[in-house]
Design a protein around this motif. Structure first.
Motif, PDB file in Angstrom:
ATOM      1  N   ARG A  84      -3.254   7.870  -4.303  1.00  0.00           N
ATOM      2  CA  ARG A  84      -2.131   8.146  -5.008  1.00  0.00           C
ATOM      3  C   ARG A  84      -1.273   9.089  -5.192  1.00  0.00           C
ATOM      4  NH1 ARG A  84       2.184   8.951  -8.867  1.00  0.00           N
ATOM      5  NH2 ARG A  84       3.676   7.183  -9.701  1.00  0.00           N
ATOM      6  N   PHE A  85      -2.208  10.265  -6.211  1.00  0.00           N
ATOM      7  CA  PHE A  85      -1.877  10.450  -6.747  1.00  0.00           C
ATOM      8  C   PHE A  85      -1.839  11.893  -6.245  1.00  0.00           C
ATOM      9  CE2 PHE A  85      -2.758   8.766 -10.479  1.00  0.00           C
ATOM     10  CZ  PHE A  85      -1.737   8.449 -10.770  1.00  0.00           C
ATOM     11  N   GLY A  95       2.577   9.940  -4.400  1.00  0.00           N
ATOM     12  CA  GLY A  95       3.332   8.779  -4.198  1.00  0.00           C
ATOM     13  C   GLY A  95       2.419   7.570  -3.272  1.00  0.00           C
ATOM     14  N   LEU A  96       2.397   6.186  -2.972  1.00  0.00           N
ATOM     15  CA  LEU A  96       2.603   5.016  -2.574  1.00  0.00           C
ATOM     16  C   LEU A  96       3.522   4.855  -1.436  1.00  0.00           C
ATOM     17  CD1 LEU A  96       1.372   2.940  -5.678  1.00  0.00           C
ATOM     18  CD2 LEU A  96      -0.279   4.327  -4.494  1.00  0.00           C
ATOM     19  N   SER A  97       4.041   5.965  -0.555  1.00  0.00           N
ATOM     20  CA  SER A  97       5.149   5.898   0.392  1.00  0.00           C
ATOM     21  C   SER A  97       4.338   5.540   1.599  1.00  0.00           C
ATOM     22  CB  SER A  97       5.461   7.263   0.660  1.00  0.00           C
ATOM     23  OG  SER A  97       4.488   8.320   0.561  1.00  0.00           O
ATOM     24  N   ASP A 126       4.518   3.191  -8.513  1.00  0.00           N
ATOM     25  CA  ASP A 126       5.049   4.207  -8.497  1.00  0.00           C
ATOM     26  C   ASP A 126       7.173   3.306  -7.636  1.00  0.00           C
ATOM     27  OD1 ASP A 126       6.469   5.786  -6.936  1.00  0.00           O
ATOM     28  OD2 ASP A 126       5.532   6.325  -4.637  1.00  0.00           O
ATOM     29  N   PRO A 127       7.564   3.916  -9.264  1.00  0.00           N
ATOM     30  CA  PRO A 127       8.854   3.394  -9.144  1.00  0.00           C
ATOM     31  C   PRO A 127       9.420   3.837  -8.190  1.00  0.00           C
ATOM     32  CG  PRO A 127       8.735   5.112 -10.713  1.00  0.00           C
ATOM     33  CD  PRO A 127       7.072   4.882  -9.538  1.00  0.00           C
ATOM     34  N   GLU A 133       7.323  -1.505   1.185  1.00  0.00           N
ATOM     35  CA  GLU A 133       6.436  -0.204   2.097  1.00  0.00           C
ATOM     36  C   GLU A 133       5.570   0.098   1.614  1.00  0.00           C
ATOM     37  OE1 GLU A 133       7.198   4.550   2.583  1.00  0.00           O
ATOM     38  OE2 GLU A 133       9.217   4.395   1.836  1.00  0.00           O
ATOM     39  N   THR A 134       5.006   0.034   0.668  1.00  0.00           N
ATOM     40  CA  THR A 134       3.570   0.516   0.306  1.00  0.00           C
ATOM     41  C   THR A 134       2.561  -1.256   0.500  1.00  0.00           C
ATOM     42  OG1 THR A 134       4.065   1.552  -1.670  1.00  0.00           O
ATOM     43  CG2 THR A 134       1.713   0.008  -1.279  1.00  0.00           C
TER      44      THR A 134
END
Length: 343
Positions: A84-85, A95-97, A126-127, A133-134
């Protein structure tokens, strides 16, 4: 060592996991491999890491250890990592794309020298990225055999429920675990996050089970931390963190209760704090994060240790975070604990 299901999955893991955030930073490679050897020799099977732990070094150290192990041992080991980071400076390296997770997962596989991850955890909410998508990516990765199970880390109650609902209604891979901070000095997850896990069937993998060393008895009222302690290593940050916790009477009530029970049992304070956590609701595996082999060996002494009802009640009372106001006060207790008359 005892064993439990990984959340609601059919995978079996040890009731204690080895956390590896120190690998490559506070613990060198030789010391890290010694911890891994000691952990599996004690019957441990779940090894938890993340790509950002020492910027990939932790995964690489584990990968080199895995490469030297026998097929029989590897068949018992369950590897968990996270993404994520940021691992770089590019705009999409965070992020979590779908794009970032694809790269993060492939790099974790390379560093760990494996062809799949047993438990792949999203390290934080991840806002900016739609859940669809994630979870579309994670479901694809499960179907492709790159991931066996999906987990959450540092999610709140409403975030857990949104993910569970999305996965269920769209037929996507459902999360099986949550990795939160949880210990005798940090019980606030019991107000809403633990009930969300009970409702959705998630198993807990708590980090910081010893409260950053507070529950081992290394910090006292009369002396600020110095030297070889987590707070003593960084005087500026350490003093601030010490003052924030030391000024709360509940901290010392908890430490006194843990110390008394440990003395009566003839075991370490750390083992008592870990035993209390091991028997909490939804618990799958408690993550042990040690800087030294000696610390890990002491922690592993909690394997198979269970507290009496009286000891548990004493620790519960001393550590009660006392939610006095709406909605987590009396109404919250009623919502969580209502029973049928006579039961």
């Amino acid at each position: 060592m005892e064993y439990r299901n990984l959340g609601r999955s059919g995978c079996v893991v040890s009731s204690f996991a080895l956390g590896t955030m120190t690998f490559g930073n506070e613990t060198d490679e030789a010391g890290s491999h010694a911890q891994l050897n000691t952990f599996v020799a004690a019957g441990g099977t779940l090894i938890d890491t993340a790509d950002v732990y020492t910027r990939g070094a932790s995964e690489s150290i584990i990968g080199r250890w895995l490469a030297k192990q026998s097929p029989a041992l590897l068949s018992d080991v369950v590897i968990a990592t996270k993404g994520r980071f940021a691992m770089g400076d590019a705009r999409n390296d965070l992020g979590l794309s779908r794009r970032h997770l694809r790269d993060a997962l492939d790099q974790s596989l390379r560093r760990l020298q494996v062809d799949h991850i047993d438990l792949y955890q999203v390290h934080s909410f991840d806002p900016l990225t739609p859940l669809e998508e994630t979870w579309g990516f994670l479901d694809d990765a499960v179907r492709a055999g790159k991931i066996s199970y999906v987990g959450l880390s540092n999610y709140t109650g409403w975030q857990i429920q949104k993910v569970a609902d999305l996965a269920e209604h769209r037929g996507l891979a459902r999360p099986v675990t949550l990795q939160p901070q949880y210990n005798l000095l940090a019980r606030e997850i019991e107000w809403e996050i633990v009930p969300a896990c009970e409702s959705t069937g998630l198993g807990l993998l708590p980090w910081s089970p010893l409260g950053g060393g507070w529950l081992t008895g290394k910090y006292t009222k009369d002396e600020r931390p110095t030297g070889d302690t987590r707070l003593g290593d960084d005087p500026n940050r350490g003093v601030e963190a010490y003052d924030r916790r030391s000024t709360v009477q509940r901290t010392w009530d908890v430490i006194d209760a843990v110390q008394t029970i440990a003395s009566d049992r003839g075991v370490s304070m750390a083992q008592i704090a870990l035993a209390w956590l091991t028997d909490r609701p939804c618990m799958t595996s408690v993550i042990l994060g040690a800087r030294t082999l000696e610390q890990l060996e002491d922690n592993l002494g909690a394997a198979g240790l269970h507290l009496t009802a009286e000891e548990t009640a004493r620790l519960d009372e001393a550590s009660d975070p006392a939610a006095a106001s709406y909605p987590y006060g009396d109404l919250g207790v009623e919502q969580r604990a209502r029973r049928l008359p006579g039961s």
